[in-house]
Scaffold this active site. Structure first.
Site, PDB file in Angstrom:
ATOM      1  N   GLY A 124      45.827  39.402  49.309  1.00  0.00           N
ATOM      2  CA  GLY A 124      44.712  38.629  48.796  1.00  0.00           C
ATOM      3  C   GLY A 124      45.156  37.786  47.619  1.00  0.00           C
ATOM      4  O   GLY A 124      46.317  37.377  47.531  1.00  0.00           O
ATOM      5  N   ALA A 125      44.236  37.545  46.678  1.00  0.00           N
ATOM      6  CA  ALA A 125      44.550  36.667  45.551  1.00  0.00           C
ATOM      7  C   ALA A 125      45.683  37.227  44.696  1.00  0.00           C
ATOM      8  O   ALA A 125      46.646  36.517  44.374  1.00  0.00           O
ATOM      9  CB  ALA A 125      43.288  36.448  44.716  1.00  0.00           C
ATOM     10  N   LYS A 145      41.361  46.612  30.238  1.00  0.00           N
ATOM     11  CA  LYS A 145      40.972  45.940  31.479  1.00  0.00           C
ATOM     12  C   LYS A 145      39.676  46.539  32.022  1.00  0.00           C
ATOM     13  O   LYS A 145      38.812  45.811  32.548  1.00  0.00           O
ATOM     14  CB  LYS A 145      42.103  46.073  32.500  1.00  0.00           C
ATOM     15  CG  LYS A 145      41.848  45.349  33.824  1.00  0.00           C
ATOM     16  CD  LYS A 145      41.866  43.852  33.669  1.00  0.00           C
ATOM     17  CE  LYS A 145      41.633  43.136  35.010  1.00  0.00           C
ATOM     18  NZ  LYS A 145      42.752  43.301  35.956  1.00  0.00           N
ATOM     19  N   SER A 192      36.088  38.861  40.589  1.00  0.00           N
ATOM     20  CA  SER A 192      36.472  39.311  41.925  1.00  0.00           C
ATOM     21  C   SER A 192      35.292  39.951  42.652  1.00  0.00           C
ATOM     22  O   SER A 192      35.170  39.822  43.879  1.00  0.00           O
ATOM     23  CB  SER A 192      37.633  40.300  41.829  1.00  0.00           C
ATOM     24  OG  SER A 192      37.262  41.445  41.070  1.00  0.00           O
TER      25      SER A 192
END
Length: 353
Positions: free
Chosen positions: A23-24, A217, A286
């Site tokens: 994916g990304a 995060k 996301s």
């Protein structure tokens, strides 16, 4: 020991690296690592696999435009690897780990990159919960049993990227990866992986306190991802608009208390954090991207796991809990709308009285 006090190791020889999930994030890593000369393979499926086989991977980022044609397959056909990056969503890990198992040798390093609280969080944590599992992300202990925990290195990725089309990724911000052993050891393998990542043009740091960086995060994820699902807001809006910024700030405060209760030292200046977030621009989280594409939301790792860890210390998180619940409702509603509709059974004709 701080990240800055650890000197970088010398560039390493090319490594055999598998990116599991293109994916990304996985696509970004695959292109950058392949451009650095590493032997990169990609475990992918569906349209992404077809696009990689036909056209390779293209990355548009601050370095410019780069192209790579890594080996790609839906099966673990690449042999034993030096490093495997697990780039799937947390809810997909249970299906992914058995797939990568044949590529794991005695010295293979496995690096999960997913958001939220990782299933290995309490492995060699050294505190009162050492060896326990995070039920929200690994309720049956299947993830902990699928691969040897001793081969895992933790990672925290500060990479914003988005898939424009199958095999084409765009990233508009600098890339940063923080790596650390769950035990806190500054191991040779940790420094070797760090050197490989740095060689790919990604800022890489090694730390002996990876959980501190995880919480940084986690705070960013939980304070923006669920809220973005409810509001459809970009990072610029979530961090910049006063009415949304206040909600983000309250979730940050609640989560900081959970982090400190678990022994994490999170060096966050809330005002600077908000300003940096706003400066990232009109980027969609996301989780919002998943909502728009009809995919399941990564709420277990980003939301439920933090609430579970709060309960270990009886910490109330009223704002966070409400936002996570609303995001779950929004995600489930979107899934139902996209589900194929079963034709209604014919009703018997009405008869006149």
């Amino acid at each position: 020991m701080s990240d800055d006090s650890i000197s970088p190791s010398a560039p390493s020889a090319p490594l055999r690296i598998c990116i599991a999930g293109a994916g990304a994030i996985g696509g970004t890593l695959a292109v950058r690592l392949a451009a650095a000369g590493h032997q990169v393979s990609v475990l992918a499926r569906g349209q992404t696999l077809q696009a990689i086989r036909e056209h390779g991977l293209t990355l548009h980022d601050l370095h410019g435009t780069a192209h790579a044609r890594p080996a790609a397959d839906h099966r673990p056909s690449f042999g034993v690897q030096d490093v495997i990056f697990l780039c799937a969503k947390s809810q997909d890990m249970a299906g992914l780990l058995p797939q990568v198992a044949p590529m794991v040798g005695e010295t293979t390093v496995v690096i999960p990159t997913n958001n939220g609280v990782p299933w290995w969080y309490f492995h060699r944590e050294g505190g009162r919960f050492d060896g326990q599992t995070v039920k929200a992300v690994d309720p049956e202990g299947a993830l902990a049993a699928a691969l040897p925990l001793a081969q895992i290195i933790g990672s925290v990725l500060f990479i914003t990227a988005e898939v424009e089309s199958a095999g084409v990724i765009r990233s508009v911000n600098p890339h940063l990866m923080v790596l650390g052993e769950p035990s806190g050891e500054m191991s040779e393998r940790l420094l070797r992986v760090r050197a490989a990542v740095e060689s790919a043009g990604i800022e890489a740091r090694a730390t002996d306190r990876i959980r501190d960086k995880l919480w940084t995060k986690i705070i960013a994820n939980i304070s923006t991802n669920p809220l973005s699902v409810i509001t459809q807001g970009t990072l610029q809006q979530l961090y910049g608009l006063p009415e949304l910024r206040e909600v983000v700030s309250q979730i940050m405060r609640e989560t900081l208390l959970v982090a400190s209760s678990h022994g994490a030292r999170v060096d966050i200046d809330p005002l600077t954090f908000l300003q940096l977030g706003e400066a990232m621009g009109a980027f969609r989280t996301s989780m919002l991207q998943d909502l728009e594409r009809g995919r399941p939301l990564e709420l277990a790792a980003i939301g439920d796991a933090v609430l579970e860890m709060a309960e270990r210390y009886a910490i109330p998180m009223p704002i966070t809990r409400a936002i996570v619940s609303l995001a779950r409702f929004r995600g489930e509603a979107a899934q139902q709308q996209r589900a194929p509709q079963t034709p209604a059974a014919p009703q018997p004709a009405a008869r006149a009285a």
